[in-house]
Enzyme design. Structure first.
Site, PDB file in Angstrom:
ATOM      1  N   GLU A 105      24.779 -33.562 -52.590  1.00 32.91           N
ATOM      2  CA  GLU A 105      25.353 -31.813 -52.252  1.00 32.91           C
ATOM      3  C   GLU A 105      23.628 -31.129 -52.218  1.00 32.91           C
ATOM      4  O   GLU A 105      23.955 -30.423 -52.027  1.00 32.91           O
ATOM      5  CB  GLU A 105      25.804 -31.461 -53.371  1.00 32.91           C
ATOM      6  N   ASP A 136      20.795 -26.268 -53.199  1.00 30.82           N
ATOM      7  CA  ASP A 136      21.537 -27.875 -53.702  1.00 30.82           C
ATOM      8  C   ASP A 136      22.817 -27.223 -54.425  1.00 30.82           C
ATOM      9  O   ASP A 136      21.978 -25.726 -55.209  1.00 30.82           O
ATOM     10  CB  ASP A 136      20.619 -28.530 -54.865  1.00 30.82           C
ATOM     11  N   ILE A 137      23.767 -27.687 -54.415  1.00 27.67           N
ATOM     12  CA  ILE A 137      25.063 -26.862 -55.359  1.00 27.67           C
ATOM     13  C   ILE A 137      24.682 -27.135 -56.636  1.00 27.67           C
ATOM     14  O   ILE A 137      24.511 -28.000 -56.911  1.00 27.67           O
ATOM     15  CB  ILE A 137      26.502 -27.538 -54.759  1.00 27.67           C
TER      16      ILE A 137
END
Length: 571
Positions: A481, A438-439
């Site tokens: 994301e 996950d960004i």
């Protein structure tokens, strides 16, 4: 059926030592009785040659019905002439059937030896029992009985020697008394009386007998062969329809191509097969099969008018070459040197040429015009099947891929995870690792640079993940994301190392964006938090594996400060 080279050489030697000497002996022992009737002799020779060139085809069997002519020839001119005519008939038949290929030339002397023995032994016994040339069969029943004995012995010897050749020379294991034997026996018994009729009628009306008997027989042979040809074409048409339906059922292009080539090879003698796709102004080789092996498509693109395929493309019509000398001037060198017959057919869909099919055989005259028509029909079915398969693959690809990043989407990932977990429960896999990424603070990126720039970062991250993971696993966009990496047969330690490599590649190398809100090209640095879990160590089912990897991501990485990798721990 393979025959040893030593056996082939021995056959040629036996013919050379036996047949010429046997002919010389026969000529002096049983001299021919022509009595100046050379025109009659030539007429019988012509009839023999015509009958030999027109074998009757029954259920794909070629029946050589020359015995009735041989019987009349023997009774009229004697043993020597009958032997000579039989030898000529064999040569005519072999040339007609085109069965002599490289490495099989021994079959000609083998058959010449067989017919010599049959003629010599049956004729010798006929003379030994008191028979003579030119008997009056309609007057003396004894001579008729001897002639019948000669005919029966001739056929029996033919079958005995044929069986010897099959089991001793060819090493055949098939039963001899099969359908072919009974069909040939019945047809021979039916035609033998024609030989007696021809001989008796010849004694009455002379050469007109050859017309009265020969013309109906030749006409019957022609009708049989035409009927066989029409039956063969109907069979091909039925097969073409069946193959068309089978190709239409295939959903993938490779499956359609494989089935197409397989069925063509079953229908025709195919040693080499090439399928080329029209791409702009060039032809691209998409399938190359030589001697049954699929080879790399490493041939260069071909332009219009280049080679045989280019000629088919330019003229948009089929070409049939029966021998190498017919096509060698058009070839550009990509067809193997030992090819002889070539069939080139355009593949057309909706009046648009989409490709070219080339088939080649090492045999001369391996293909016929009727087959060309069938292949043309099959190519039409093939073009439709290819287009349908291409549409299916495109639709399937769109349903499985993320439209933005071109990675697999959540639906595909979920299916693959289920399949891999089933393999794990069947012990086809030792372990199954999952990485969830996950960004960090991706909302800030969108707010600062705009959603277009955020999309650019997602696409570049997808590209980096694909290169880092390669063929070791499956990369998918999990949503927003978030990304996932499924790693079959990869331990937690190896998965952790890969996750750390991914984290470093994200954190240490900035991302380029060109569609920011201020429309300037910029470098943006981001980080990502990653969770790792492995089955069966951490989970007993697929949902638990996702849940535990997600827990490692948020509890072990996000809450611990982000930009780090965490592995699931039950403690």
């Amino acid at each position: 059926m393979d025959v040893k080279p030593q056996t082939k050489q021995a056959i040629f030697l036996v013919w050379f030592l036996l047949v010429p000497a046997g002919l010389w002996f026969t000529y002096h022992t049983y001299p021919p009785k022509i009595n100046g009737h050379w025109i009659d002799l030539l007429a019988f020779l012509l009839l023999t040659s015509v009958v030999a060139s027109m074998p009757i085809v029954i259920n794909e069997m070629f029946i050589f019905l020359i015995q009735w002519v041989a019987l009349a020839t023997f009774l009229r001119f004697g043993l020597f002439v009958e032997i000579i005519f039989a030898q000529i008939a064999v040569v005519v038949l072999v040339l007609k059937l085109r069965i002599l290929r490289k490495g099989e030339l021994f079959r000609l002397p083998l058959n010449l030896i067989m017919f010599f023995f049959v003629s010599f032994l049956s004729g010798g016994l006929y003379y030994l029992l008191g028979g003579h040339t030119g008997p009056k069969l309609q007057i003396n029943a004894d001579f008729l009985l001897l002639a019948v004995l000669y005919a029966v012995l001739s056929y029996t010897l033919n079958q005995v020697i044929l069986a010897f050749n099959l089991y001793v020379i060819y090493k055949s294991k098939d039963p001899y008394f099969g359908k072919e034997f009974f069909v040939e026996t019945i047809t021979t018994l039916i035609t033998f009386p024609i030989g007696f009729i021809l001989y008796i009628l010849y004694n009455q009306v002379g050469l007109l007998a050859l017309l009265f008997v020969g013309v109906p027989f030749v006409s019957l042979s022609t009708i049989f062969n035409l009927y066989y040809s029409s039956e063969k074409i109907n069979e091909y048409l039925q097969k073409a329809a069946e193959i068309g339906h089978q190709m239409a059922e295939r959903l993938f292009i490779d499956d359609v191509v494989d089935l197409f080539i397989k069925k063509l090879s079953e229908m025709l003698p195919v040693d080499y097969a090439y399928i080329l796709e029209a791409s702009g102004d060039e032809l691209k080789l998409i399938r190359r099969i030589e001697s049954g092996q699929v080879l790399p498509n490493d041939q260069q693109f071909m332009s219009i008018h280049e080679g045989i395929s280019g000629m088919v493309w330019a003229n948009r019509k089929s070409f049939l070459f029966k021998t190498k000398k017919d096509w060698i001037e058009y070839s550009n060198g990509y067809i193997p040197k030992d090819a002889e017959s070539i069939l080139g057919v355009p593949i057309i869909r909706s009046k648009k040429l989409i490709g070219v099919l080339l088939l080649a055989s090492r045999r001369k005259r391996a293909y016929e015009k009727s087959q060309l028509m069938i292949i043309d029909i099959l190519c039409s079915h093939f073009a439709i099947a290819i287009e349908n398969a291409r549409h299916y693959e495109q639709t399937k690809r769109q349903s499985e891929r993320c439209a933005l990043t071109n990675l697999y989407n959540y639906r595909y990932f979920e299916n693959m995870l289920t399949e891999e977990f089933e393999k794990l429960t069947r012990f086809e896999r030792k372990m199954l690792s999952l990485i969830i990424l996950d960004i960090d603070h991706f909302k800030n990126v969108n707010d600062t640079y705009g959603h277009q720039s955020g999309n650019e970062i997602l696409c570049e991250l997808a590209s980096r993940l694909g290169k880092l993971v390669g063929v070791r696993g499956i990369v998918a966009r999990y949503g927003g994301e978030e990304f996932v990496v499924l790693l079959p047969d990869v331990s937690k330690e190896e998965a952790y190392q890969m996750a750390e490599l991914i984290r470093q590649s994200i954190a240490n190398w900035p991302f380029s964006i060109s569609q920011s809100l201020d429309q300037k090209h910029q470098q943006v640095r981001i980080t990502a938090s990653i969770g790792v879990a492995t089955a069966p160590e951490d989970a007993e089912d697929s949902l638990a594996l996702i849940r535990h990897a997600d827990r490692a991501l948020y509890v072990g990485a996000k809450r611990a400060g982000r930009n780090r990798v965490a592995e699931y721990s039950s403690c």
